[in-house]
Design a protein around this motif. Sequence first.
Motif, PDB file in Angstrom:
ATOM      1  N   LEU A 167       0.823  -1.206   0.000  1.00 55.01           N
ATOM      2  CA  LEU A 167       0.000   0.000   0.000  1.00 55.01           C
ATOM      3  C   LEU A 167       0.862   1.263   0.000  1.00 55.01           C
ATOM      4  O   LEU A 167       1.927   1.296   0.613  1.00 55.01           O
ATOM      5  N   PRO A 168       0.382   2.325  -0.640  1.00 51.44           N
ATOM      6  CA  PRO A 168       1.097   3.590  -0.598  1.00 51.44           C
ATOM      7  C   PRO A 168       0.833   4.328   0.712  1.00 51.44           C
ATOM      8  O   PRO A 168      -0.116   4.013   1.453  1.00 51.44           O
ATOM      9  N   GLU A 169       1.650   5.313   0.976  1.00 44.77           N
ATOM     10  CA  GLU A 169       1.451   6.154   2.157  1.00 44.77           C
ATOM     11  C   GLU A 169       0.098   6.847   2.070  1.00 44.77           C
ATOM     12  O   GLU A 169      -0.307   7.316   1.016  1.00 44.77           O
ATOM     13  N   GLY A 170      -0.607   6.866   3.179  1.00 45.72           N
ATOM     14  CA  GLY A 170      -1.913   7.518   3.221  1.00 45.72           C
ATOM     15  C   GLY A 170      -3.083   6.569   3.189  1.00 45.72           C
ATOM     16  O   GLY A 170      -4.216   6.974   3.449  1.00 45.72           O
ATOM     17  N   GLY A 215       2.194  11.513  -8.232  1.00 38.93           N
ATOM     18  CA  GLY A 215       2.522  10.883  -6.963  1.00 38.93           C
ATOM     19  C   GLY A 215       1.545  11.156  -5.847  1.00 38.93           C
ATOM     20  O   GLY A 215       1.846  10.881  -4.679  1.00 38.93           O
ATOM     21  N   ARG A 216       0.352  11.657  -6.169  1.00 37.94           N
ATOM     22  CA  ARG A 216      -0.649  11.993  -5.157  1.00 37.94           C
ATOM     23  C   ARG A 216      -1.645  10.845  -4.991  1.00 37.94           C
ATOM     24  O   ARG A 216      -2.126  10.295  -5.979  1.00 37.94           O
ATOM     25  N   LEU A 217      -1.944  10.511  -3.758  1.00 35.97           N
ATOM     26  CA  LEU A 217      -2.999   9.552  -3.500  1.00 35.97           C
ATOM     27  C   LEU A 217      -4.327  10.160  -3.966  1.00 35.97           C
ATOM     28  O   LEU A 217      -4.676  11.277  -3.588  1.00 35.97           O
ATOM     29  N   SER A 218      -5.061   9.412  -4.800  1.00 31.56           N
ATOM     30  CA  SER A 218      -6.281   9.936  -5.404  1.00 31.56           C
ATOM     31  C   SER A 218      -7.394   8.904  -5.301  1.00 31.56           C
ATOM     32  O   SER A 218      -7.159   7.709  -5.136  1.00 31.56           O
ATOM     33  N   ARG A 219      -8.612   9.406  -5.424  1.00 34.56           N
ATOM     34  CA  ARG A 219      -9.808   8.576  -5.277  1.00 34.56           C
ATOM     35  C   ARG A 219     -10.713   8.749  -6.484  1.00 34.56           C
ATOM     36  O   ARG A 219     -10.919   9.867  -6.966  1.00 34.56           O
ATOM     37  N   ALA A 220     -11.286   7.650  -6.969  1.00 27.38           N
ATOM     38  CA  ALA A 220     -12.355   7.692  -7.969  1.00 27.38           C
ATOM     39  C   ALA A 220     -13.603   7.088  -7.339  1.00 27.38           C
ATOM     40  O   ALA A 220     -13.575   5.941  -6.874  1.00 27.38           O
ATOM     41  N   LEU A 230     -10.863  10.753 -11.320  1.00 23.34           N
ATOM     42  CA  LEU A 230      -9.947  10.782 -10.179  1.00 23.34           C
ATOM     43  C   LEU A 230      -9.883  12.165  -9.571  1.00 23.34           C
ATOM     44  O   LEU A 230      -9.851  13.189 -10.276  1.00 23.34           O
ATOM     45  N   VAL A 231      -9.831  12.207  -8.239  1.00 29.29           N
ATOM     46  CA  VAL A 231      -9.659  13.458  -7.499  1.00 29.29           C
ATOM     47  C   VAL A 231      -8.583  13.238  -6.440  1.00 29.29           C
ATOM     48  O   VAL A 231      -8.686  12.285  -5.660  1.00 29.29           O
ATOM     49  N   PRO A 232      -7.561  14.063  -6.365  1.00 29.33           N
ATOM     50  CA  PRO A 232      -6.543  13.901  -5.320  1.00 29.33           C
ATOM     51  C   PRO A 232      -7.166  14.013  -3.935  1.00 29.33           C
ATOM     52  O   PRO A 232      -8.066  14.839  -3.708  1.00 29.33           O
ATOM     53  N   ILE A 233      -6.713  13.172  -3.013  1.00 30.50           N
ATOM     54  CA  ILE A 233      -7.197  13.230  -1.638  1.00 30.50           C
ATOM     55  C   ILE A 233      -6.867  14.594  -1.057  1.00 30.50           C
ATOM     56  O   ILE A 233      -5.748  15.096  -1.159  1.00 30.50           O
ATOM     57  N   GLY A 234      -7.899  15.208  -0.463  1.00 33.01           N
ATOM     58  CA  GLY A 234      -7.696  16.524   0.141  1.00 33.01           C
ATOM     59  C   GLY A 234      -7.968  17.670  -0.802  1.00 33.01           C
ATOM     60  O   GLY A 234      -7.958  18.833  -0.394  1.00 33.01           O
ATOM     61  N   ALA A 235      -8.215  17.377  -2.105  1.00 31.69           N
ATOM     62  CA  ALA A 235      -8.477  18.462  -3.051  1.00 31.69           C
ATOM     63  C   ALA A 235      -9.871  19.014  -2.824  1.00 31.69           C
ATOM     64  O   ALA A 235     -10.781  18.303  -2.429  1.00 31.69           O
ATOM     65  N   TYR A 265      -8.651  -4.268   0.558  1.00 32.26           N
ATOM     66  CA  TYR A 265      -9.622  -3.305   1.062  1.00 32.26           C
ATOM     67  C   TYR A 265      -8.953  -2.328   2.016  1.00 32.26           C
ATOM     68  O   TYR A 265      -8.238  -2.725   2.942  1.00 32.26           O
ATOM     69  N   VAL A 266      -9.203  -1.061   1.757  1.00 33.65           N
ATOM     70  CA  VAL A 266      -8.464   0.019   2.409  1.00 33.65           C
ATOM     71  C   VAL A 266      -9.414   1.155   2.744  1.00 33.65           C
ATOM     72  O   VAL A 266     -10.580   1.163   2.362  1.00 33.65           O
ATOM     73  N   ARG A 267      -8.861   2.157   3.444  1.00 30.66           N
ATOM     74  CA  ARG A 267      -9.607   3.394   3.663  1.00 30.66           C
ATOM     75  C   ARG A 267      -8.650   4.561   3.722  1.00 30.66           C
ATOM     76  O   ARG A 267      -7.483   4.421   4.072  1.00 30.66           O
ATOM     77  N   ALA A 268      -9.185   5.737   3.377  1.00 35.05           N
ATOM     78  CA  ALA A 268      -8.491   7.010   3.530  1.00 35.05           C
ATOM     79  C   ALA A 268      -9.534   8.054   3.863  1.00 35.05           C
ATOM     80  O   ALA A 268     -10.612   8.075   3.253  1.00 35.05           O
ATOM     81  N   GLN A 269      -9.238   8.888   4.849  1.00 33.76           N
ATOM     82  CA  GLN A 269     -10.190   9.913   5.290  1.00 33.76           C
ATOM     83  C   GLN A 269     -11.561   9.308   5.593  1.00 33.76           C
ATOM     84  O   GLN A 269     -12.601   9.858   5.232  1.00 33.76           O
ATOM     85  N   ASP A 270     -11.573   8.157   6.246  1.00 33.39           N
ATOM     86  CA  ASP A 270     -12.801   7.483   6.666  1.00 33.39           C
ATOM     87  C   ASP A 270     -13.681   7.025   5.516  1.00 33.39           C
ATOM     88  O   ASP A 270     -14.866   6.728   5.708  1.00 33.39           O
ATOM     89  N   LYS A 271     -13.127   6.931   4.302  1.00 34.13           N
ATOM     90  CA  LYS A 271     -13.886   6.376   3.183  1.00 34.13           C
ATOM     91  C   LYS A 271     -13.295   5.018   2.806  1.00 34.13           C
ATOM     92  O   LYS A 271     -12.183   4.940   2.274  1.00 34.13           O
TER      93      LYS A 271
END
Length: 256
Positions: A57-60, A200-205, A251-256, A104-110
């Motif tokens: 897994l990547p950082e974040g 290099g940004r963690l992103s979400r679709a 895709l949207v970068p996490i935190g954008a 299965y993972v999560r970031a920012q509670d998603k």
Amino acid sequence: MSTVGFLDAPLRQAGSLERLEHRPWPLPQGPWTMGQTWEDLLFAHWRVPADALEPQLPEGLELETFDGSAWLGVTPFRISGLRLRGMLPLPGISSFLELNVRTYVRAQDKPGIWFLSLDASSALAVEAARRLYRLPYFHARMSAARRGEWIEFECARADEPGRAFSGRYRPVGEVREPRPGSLEAFLCERYCLYVVDGRGRLSRAEIHHTPWPLQDAEVELELNTMAPLELPAEAPLSHFSRRQDVVIWPLVPIGA
């Protein structure tokens, strides 16, 4: 193996948005951009040690577990009705076979999906997905055929012959939706995927579909070397879904 009609798929993909009560969070504010239909899909899952998956897994991203266990899934299926929003599927390029390996993972509670690999029979789809969604797609020689109730599925990665899958599966039992809070829901009811984008940004679709119409599955595996780690010797926890219609956001970068 059958494919859905070019007119039917867009209607059912967009129609999935009529049912929203099962979603764990609201729909994204912007418009979705892609529709897909997934057919004859097998969810084959194995319990695996968390410390074997975390280095993948990547950082974040935080690895998710259920009752203390991490899970890895192998999912062969057919994509059909692939299209951009506002367009019809294009004959000849909108349907192909795919097999993905996921956890299965999560970031920012998603909670979402992290793909360890995705193999597809369409070289065009592989190139497009790598460019647009930065997903780890690979071109593979693949086949799928129905033999009575059984679906026989073969996959061999074109540039890495050691990665291969050979087996067959069939549905058994009644169709049901995953019960909220169950292991089935944990494994299947996922409404986003994560990637690391070209900067290099963690992103979400974000994705949307109705609750999965699941059946238990009987599986006979002859070969499965698709995962990047050794899988347990026991039979996988297996589910089958005849069809799922999906819409996908950019895709949207996490935190954008």
